[in-house]
Design a protein around this motif. Structure first.
Motif, PDB file in Angstrom:
ATOM      1  N   ASP A  51       0.806  -1.215   0.000  1.00 37.57           N
ATOM      2  CA  ASP A  51       0.000   0.000   0.000  1.00 37.57           C
ATOM      3  C   ASP A  51       0.844   1.272   0.000  1.00 37.57           C
ATOM      4  O   ASP A  51       0.322   2.371   0.162  1.00 37.57           O
ATOM      5  CB  ASP A  51      -0.945   0.002   1.204  1.00 37.57           C
ATOM      6  N   ARG A  52       2.153   1.123  -0.182  1.00 40.21           N
ATOM      7  CA  ARG A  52       3.043   2.282  -0.245  1.00 40.21           C
ATOM      8  C   ARG A  52       3.361   2.589  -1.708  1.00 40.21           C
ATOM      9  O   ARG A  52       2.834   1.960  -2.629  1.00 40.21           O
ATOM     10  CB  ARG A  52       4.348   1.982   0.523  1.00 40.21           C
ATOM     11  N   ALA A  53       4.225   3.545  -1.939  1.00 39.81           N
ATOM     12  CA  ALA A  53       4.585   3.932  -3.310  1.00 39.81           C
ATOM     13  C   ALA A  53       5.227   2.755  -4.048  1.00 39.81           C
ATOM     14  O   ALA A  53       6.113   2.086  -3.507  1.00 39.81           O
ATOM     15  CB  ALA A  53       5.553   5.104  -3.280  1.00 39.81           C
ATOM     16  N   GLY A  79       6.173  -2.402   2.792  1.00 38.05           N
ATOM     17  CA  GLY A  79       4.868  -2.145   2.198  1.00 38.05           C
ATOM     18  C   GLY A  79       4.866  -1.631   0.776  1.00 38.05           C
ATOM     19  O   GLY A  79       3.809  -1.265   0.244  1.00 38.05           O
ATOM     20  N   HIS A  80       6.029  -1.611   0.116  1.00 36.82           N
ATOM     21  CA  HIS A  80       6.100  -1.111  -1.252  1.00 36.82           C
ATOM     22  C   HIS A  80       5.884  -2.249  -2.258  1.00 36.82           C
ATOM     23  O   HIS A  80       6.588  -3.264  -2.194  1.00 36.82           O
ATOM     24  CB  HIS A  80       7.472  -0.489  -1.528  1.00 36.82           C
ATOM     25  N   GLU A 234      12.453   5.537   0.897  1.00 39.00           N
ATOM     26  CA  GLU A 234      11.342   5.705   1.821  1.00 39.00           C
ATOM     27  C   GLU A 234      11.015   7.166   2.107  1.00 39.00           C
ATOM     28  O   GLU A 234       9.860   7.571   2.111  1.00 39.00           O
ATOM     29  CB  GLU A 234      11.687   5.018   3.154  1.00 39.00           C
ATOM     30  N   HIS A 235      12.050   7.961   2.353  1.00 40.16           N
ATOM     31  CA  HIS A 235      11.821   9.289   2.913  1.00 40.16           C
ATOM     32  C   HIS A 235      12.344  10.424   2.056  1.00 40.16           C
ATOM     33  O   HIS A 235      12.218  11.591   2.431  1.00 40.16           O
ATOM     34  CB  HIS A 235      12.456   9.369   4.303  1.00 40.16           C
TER      35      HIS A 235
END
Length: 245
Positions: A51-53, A79-80, A234-235
Motif C-alpha cells: 500500500d506504499r509507493a 509495504g512497497h 522511503e523518505h
C-alpha cells in the motif's frame, strides 16, 4: 552547499592497490547473484502487493533484477509493491528503447507516485523516462546507485557496441546530461571509488550521496549501504546526508 558540480567532476584517480582491492571486493556479490538456485530466479508473486509507493527496478547492463533483490526485499517488507520490467533480460538494449518498454509497464498498470530504484545503466534509463516517456507524470523520484551520468572512460577502450553507449563522448548521453529539469528529483548515490565508473556519478542539481565503501556492485549487498538506499527511497533526499550537488 558548494557550487553546482560540472559533468565529470566526480572523477578520481587512485593508486593501483586501491583499484585492485576494489575489484576483489566487488565481484563476490556478482558471483552470489549468479549462483542462486533456479527457484530464486522467479520474481516473487507477492511483490505485487503493498500500500506504499510502487518501486520500479532498473538494473544495470548485463544485469537482471536480481542484482537489486536485497534492497527490493527490504522495501517490500515496508509495504512497497515492487515492479520488475518483463523481458529486460540482461539489459543490453539501447537506453531509449528500454525506457519505452519500462514506461509501457508503468502506464499499463496505472502506477502513480512511482519511485525508480536503479543501478548503473538503470539510472540512465530512469532519467530518460523522467524527461522523455513519462508524459503523465507517474514517476515521482529516482534513487540511483553508481550510475554513469557522465559516462565511463572504459567504454572508449572496449570493442563492444553495448558498452559504447557509456562513452563520455556519446551524443545521446551528452543530450541526456544537458536536460537538468529532472535532476532535482534524483538522489544519486555512489561509492567512494568505483573502478567501473571512474568519472563518478555526481549529477548537477541532484542530491549526491557517497557510500562508505568502494565498488560498483558492492553497495547492493552491503548492509550499511542498503540502509542508506532504503532510507532514500522511503523518505526522500532529506533522509540521507548529501554531498555538494
Amino acid at each position: 552547499m558548494s557550487s553546482t558540480p560540472t559533468r565529470g567532476e566526480g572523477h578520481r584517480r587512485v593508486g593501483l592497490r586501491r583499484f585492485v582491492r576494489t575489484l576483489l571486493f566487488d565481484y563476490p556479490y556478482v558471483v552470489r547473484v549468479h549462483l542462486v538456485p533456479r527457484s530464486a530466479r522467479r520474481v516473487p508473486a507477492d511483490w505485487r502487493r503493498g500500500d506504499r509507493a510502487p518501486v520500479l527496478l532498473l538494473p544495470g547492463v548485463y544485469e537482471t533484477w536480481r542484482f537489486l533483490r536485497p534492497i527490493a526485499e527490504r522495501l517490500h517488507e515496508l509495504g512497497h509493491p515492487i515492479v520488475v520490467v518483463p523481458g529486460m533480460g540482461h539489459n543490453r538494449r539501447p537506453v531509449a528503447a528500454t525506457a519505452t518498454v519500462a514506461q509501457r509497464i508503468v502506464d499499463a498498470h496505472d502506477l502513480r507516485d512511482v519511485v525508480v530504484l536503479a543501478h548503473s545503466k538503470g539510472g540512465l534509463i530512469g532519467k530518460t523516462m523522467m524527461v522523455s516517456t513519462d508524459r503523465d507524470g507517474r514517476l515521482a523520484r529516482m534513487v540511483t546507485v553508481n550510475s554513469p551520468f557522465s559516462g565511463t572512460r572504459w567504454s572508449l577502450y572496449l570493442p563492444n557496441r553495448t558498452l559504447k553507449a557509456f562513452s563520455p563522448r556519446d551524443a545521446d548521453l551528452l543530450r541526456l546530461a544537458d536536460q537538468l529539469e529532472a535532476n532535482s528529483r534524483i538522489t544519486s548515490m555512489a561509492s567512494g571509488f568505483d573502478a567501473h565508473v571512474t568519472e563518478g556519478s555526481v549529477l548537477p542539481g541532484a542530491t549526491n550521496v557517497t557510500f562508505p565503501v568502494d565498488g560498483h556492485f558492492r553497495p547492493l549487498g552491503n548492509p550499511e549501504c542498503i540502509d542508506m538506499v532504503v532510507a532514500a527511497v522511503e523518505h526522500g533526499p532529506d533522509a540521507v546526508t548529501h554531498d555538494a550537488g
